[in-house]
Design a protein around this motif. Structure first.
Motif, mmCIF file in Angstrom:
data_model
loop_
_atom_site.group_PDB
_atom_site.id
_atom_site.type_symbol
_atom_site.label_atom_id
_atom_site.label_comp_id
_atom_site.label_asym_id
_atom_site.label_seq_id
_atom_site.Cartn_x
_atom_site.Cartn_y
_atom_site.Cartn_z
ATOM 1 N N ARG A 358 38.419 68.585 56.000
ATOM 2 C CA ARG A 358 38.161 67.419 56.835
ATOM 3 C C ARG A 358 37.414 66.280 56.157
ATOM 4 O O ARG A 358 37.567 65.129 56.554
ATOM 5 C CB ARG A 358 37.366 67.838 58.086
ATOM 6 N N ALA A 362 36.725 61.467 47.848
ATOM 7 C CA ALA A 362 37.488 61.636 46.605
ATOM 8 C C ALA A 362 37.213 63.011 46.008
ATOM 9 O O ALA A 362 38.099 63.654 45.455
ATOM 10 C CB ALA A 362 37.115 60.537 45.617
ATOM 11 N N VAL A 364 35.289 66.711 47.032
ATOM 12 C CA VAL A 364 34.611 67.572 48.004
ATOM 13 C C VAL A 364 34.195 68.836 47.264
ATOM 14 O O VAL A 364 35.017 69.451 46.577
ATOM 15 C CB VAL A 364 35.541 67.971 49.174
ATOM 16 N N ARG B 16 41.921 54.626 62.543
ATOM 17 C CA ARG B 16 41.050 55.453 61.697
ATOM 18 C C ARG B 16 40.662 56.721 62.454
ATOM 19 O O ARG B 16 40.674 57.821 61.899
ATOM 20 C CB ARG B 16 39.818 54.618 61.298
ATOM 21 N N PHE B 19 43.622 58.958 62.530
ATOM 22 C CA PHE B 19 43.819 59.542 61.200
ATOM 23 C C PHE B 19 42.897 60.747 61.006
ATOM 24 O O PHE B 19 43.311 61.798 60.502
ATOM 25 C CB PHE B 19 43.560 58.476 60.129
ATOM 26 N N ALA B 23 43.991 64.943 60.513
ATOM 27 C CA ALA B 23 43.607 65.850 59.424
ATOM 28 C C ALA B 23 43.498 67.287 59.921
ATOM 29 O O ALA B 23 43.627 68.233 59.143
ATOM 30 C CB ALA B 23 42.284 65.398 58.800
ATOM 31 N N GLY B 24 43.274 67.455 61.236
ATOM 32 C CA GLY B 24 43.139 68.802 61.762
ATOM 33 C C GLY B 24 44.420 69.353 62.380
ATOM 34 O O GLY B 24 44.398 70.401 63.019
ATOM 35 N N VAL B 116 46.616 64.762 49.993
ATOM 36 C CA VAL B 116 46.140 64.387 51.333
ATOM 37 C C VAL B 116 46.809 63.068 51.729
ATOM 38 O O VAL B 116 47.318 62.344 50.877
ATOM 39 C CB VAL B 116 44.595 64.224 51.356
ATOM 40 N N PRO B 117 46.839 62.749 53.016
ATOM 41 C CA PRO B 117 47.459 61.486 53.436
ATOM 42 C C PRO B 117 46.708 60.283 52.858
ATOM 43 O O PRO B 117 45.521 60.371 52.529
ATOM 44 C CB PRO B 117 47.313 61.511 54.961
ATOM 45 N N LEU B 118 47.405 59.158 52.769
ATOM 46 C CA LEU B 118 46.779 57.931 52.273
ATOM 47 C C LEU B 118 45.734 57.401 53.245
ATOM 48 O O LEU B 118 44.691 56.920 52.838
ATOM 49 C CB LEU B 118 47.830 56.853 52.060
ATOM 50 N N GLY B 119 46.017 57.447 54.541
ATOM 51 C CA GLY B 119 45.053 56.934 55.522
ATOM 52 C C GLY B 119 45.731 56.146 56.614
ATOM 53 O O GLY B 119 46.536 56.665 57.353
ATOM 54 N N THR B 404 47.816 60.590 48.844
ATOM 55 C CA THR B 404 46.953 60.501 47.668
ATOM 56 C C THR B 404 46.444 61.929 47.448
ATOM 57 O O THR B 404 47.071 62.880 47.894
ATOM 58 C CB THR B 404 45.825 59.471 47.881
ATOM 59 N N TYR B 405 45.332 62.103 46.764
ATOM 60 C CA TYR B 405 44.807 63.449 46.594
ATOM 61 C C TYR B 405 43.290 63.425 46.703
ATOM 62 O O TYR B 405 42.666 62.369 46.658
ATOM 63 C CB TYR B 405 45.228 64.052 45.239
ATOM 64 N N LYS B 406 42.727 64.588 46.933
ATOM 65 C CA LYS B 406 41.277 64.732 46.799
ATOM 66 C C LYS B 406 41.014 65.832 45.783
ATOM 67 O O LYS B 406 41.842 66.720 45.572
ATOM 68 C CB LYS B 406 40.601 65.041 48.136
ATOM 69 N N VAL B 408 38.933 69.052 44.943
ATOM 70 C CA VAL B 408 38.148 70.097 45.584
ATOM 71 C C VAL B 408 37.496 70.927 44.486
ATOM 72 O O VAL B 408 38.177 71.397 43.574
ATOM 73 C CB VAL B 408 39.040 70.985 46.477
#
Lengths: 417, 417
Positions: A358, A362, A364, B16, B19, B23-24, B116-119, B404-406, B408
């Protein structure tokens, strides 16, 4: 066209021509150019240190702060570090030419996405002259041409470093204009770079918030930028107290001026040892600003104001809030975070995975210090910056972030019905 | 704040929040929302066709051209195609959650990049009301919230389609504001979207060159756009004449109005059958504008002017030049191309590979028609557009391009030394 616009147009055209030539250059040749550049940086020690002395003298005359003078200063040790960093980039694997994916269509067409350089990269930076070598090395290693525009206070140092880099480029037989330095200190040149769509493909600002803000506001060229690092560490109900203390103190105090430093600590109201945690921070020399619940933990805690939750201190100060569970922690981060690096400390894997999914950051992290937010620590070998934007590249950016791709379609005469 | 800015700010905040809720949401739920939306589109046939009738009547009163009326018109067949396209997107694999790469550092930290989604995505488009369904489906399938702003001439049709899409979203239990339509036809709303940094993460313009140009010039929000498709086909010395004719005629004449259509044909001076090639184009109904060498091939060829080499005709007209080898072809493409799709026809693999490496185009093809430049033909299942920019996504863009990506980072209590 203004003089600055003309200058940047000319430089942009030369950069584009150099970029086209770089497309025909082997990996070994790009690597050799940087190895040669490192050699020239070491061989030019006297010239570079003398140039830096001139910059330092003008800076002192102009009354620059000690912090700025320190950023500007180059000594033998720092020059060796600059040369070693260029050598390090020379030895990184070249991302150009990698096949990202490949598929064959029912009609026999074979589609591949192949990594290629971004193009012409503009770097706008402030007083640190090492960026001249760092940024040029990363851009060139990934096959890009680069236009550098450093701070006026470092112009002599930048020129001397740039000359050494160019000597390496030319020695390896690469196009001389693969690296260019804006030689004027006229600020209008920055404005011209920001508007040079079609000539400059991407601008990377490196410096303080006011520089990045100006670039974001004015640029019509796409940018890759890092704005704020308002990073949170959330200590979950089931956090291990030893890990919580070690991570929080390191995240805040290891170096307070870096963008990966923790700025806000969120403590779950059911976490068993909040007092020991905040005392560890205070004992490490940190000022703690807390909400009402936190204030009760220690009398040395001061009351946080509304602005504290949105402040990037870059100093030994931390804002601390009590939160009711991971959802409230995520809500606080969504309201106040800057999408840089946010951390959860917990032994509960399900809660950790929920946080990881969640938190819209950029980077986590679970059970690690946010000070690891750095390209080197991520195994990228180097870093041109940490992107807090969402497009193109996110988090630490090194060579891969300076590339794009092309689609290659191989056929045997197919036409579309 | 102007009324338009206030409207877009409110919509941006709702987007927002939606969005964050997306995510959930599971993959199955997003897919089900689109399946339900397709059902509602079909069930709303009477409403949608009636709304479209009202748009068509106003458009006729305002004297819109037949071509514009055709773009605006929805009949039963077109509505079924719109619903089927939404269903198709529902069945595409969800890119969100994919692990892009993974590494373990010597200190035990495990780094993953996760898609992950762009937003929040803003779509600005013109008269085709099908974009309301298409773009919303692609954005939602990849977990994004979307703000749609269509042409004023299609407002009634867009509202009716939007209502059906929203009914599907709500039925599947997703946040209602995952899809929003700007309900005003005030042009200032477009300006407000272009400046909505921090609220809208990316703007995708879909429409003619003047719309895209306005968006590129005014946007402070990052954009993903397709400008020109000045596509070249180079017939090499060793091209197979049958393939050359089939590919050139298909690339130009299959559909002349699409962005993947060939606009310039480059013929190697040593190619053995240039006359048959240009005659095949003329016989297919194409006007050929040639340089001096080409003029000699057939008396029906007219003389090309300087502007022809930089023109996207989108019509049965082609500019034809003789070139001396692959290097001169590449030079012509570098000088006049738009980095969209460029093709080489040759049986010489070494020359083909050189062209593939050097041509700086989003799509480079060997022995295939440039009309294949389309997300569906590339196996992407759909397409939100073809990007001619270099950042983020290049060439055909579908679901992956809307992510895009995050990073982890999973640790066990590591702190940075």
């Amino acid at each position: 066209m203004t003089e600055s616009a003309q200058l940047i147009t000319d430089m942009g055209r030369k950069a584009r021509a150099a970029f086209t030539m770089l497309a025909g250059v082997s990996d070994a040749q790009k690597s050799e150019a940087l190895t040669a550049a490192a050699r020239h940086l070491r061989a030019s020690q006297a010239t570079i240190l003398a140039a830096n002395q001139r910059d330092m003298e003008s800076a002192r005359e102009r009354g620059l702060s000690d912090a700025m003078l320190d950023r500007l200063m180059i000594d033998e040790g720092r020059l060796e570090a600059i040369a070693a960093a260029v050598e390090n980039v020379a030895n990184l694997p070249d991302p150009v030419g990698q096949i990202i994916d490949r598929s064959e269509r029912p009609n026999g067409l074979v589609m591949e996405r192949i990594r290629v350089p971004l193009g012409v990269i503009g770097i706008i930076y402030e007083s640190r002259p090492n960026v001249t070598a760092d940024a040029a090395a990363l851009a060139l290693r990934s096959g890009n041409a680069v236009i550098l525009r450093g701070g006026s206070e470092a112009i002599e140092s930048n020129r001397a470093i740039f000359d050494a880099m160019t000597a390496g480029v030319v020695e390896a037989g690469l196009a001389e204009h693969a690296i260019q330095l804006v030689q004027t200190t006229d600020r209008a040149a920055v404005g011209a770079m920001l508007k040079a769509s079609g000539l400059i493909d991407i601008i990377i600002p490196r410096g303080g918030k006011s520089l990045v803000k100006r670039v974001q506001d004015e640029a019509s060229v796409p940018i890759l930028a890092h704005l704020d690092g308002i990073n949170h560490t959330y200590i979950g109900k089931d956090a291990d107290p030893d890990k919580a203390i070690a991570i929080a103190v390191n995240a805040k105090m290891r170096r307070t001026g870096v963008c990966g430093a923790m700025e806000t600590l969120l403590i779950d109201q059911d976490y068993r040892a909040p007092g020991a945690l905040v005392r560890a921070l205070i004992d490490a020399g940190c000022e703690v600003r807390g909400d009402d619940a936190v204030l009760e933990l220690d009398e040395r805690i001061v009351s946080a104001e509304a602005a504290d939750w949105d402040t990037e201190y870059l100093a030994p100060i931390v804002a601390v809030a009590m939160v009711n569970g991971v959802d409230q922690a995520l809500e606080h981060i969504a309201d106040h975070g800057s999408h840089h690096t946010d951390v959860i400390v917990t032994e509960d894997t399900a809660i950790a995975e929920k946080f990881i999914q969640r938190a819209d950051s950029a980077i986590v992290m679970h059970n690690a210090s946010s000070q690891f937010a750095d390209g080197g620590e991520f195994g990228l070998g180097a870093e041109i910056g940490i992107s807090t934007g969402r497009m193109h590249a996110r988090g630490p950016v090194a060579l891969e972030g300076l590339t794009t791709y092309k689609w290659v379609v191989r056929g045997t005469g197919q036409v579309r019905p």
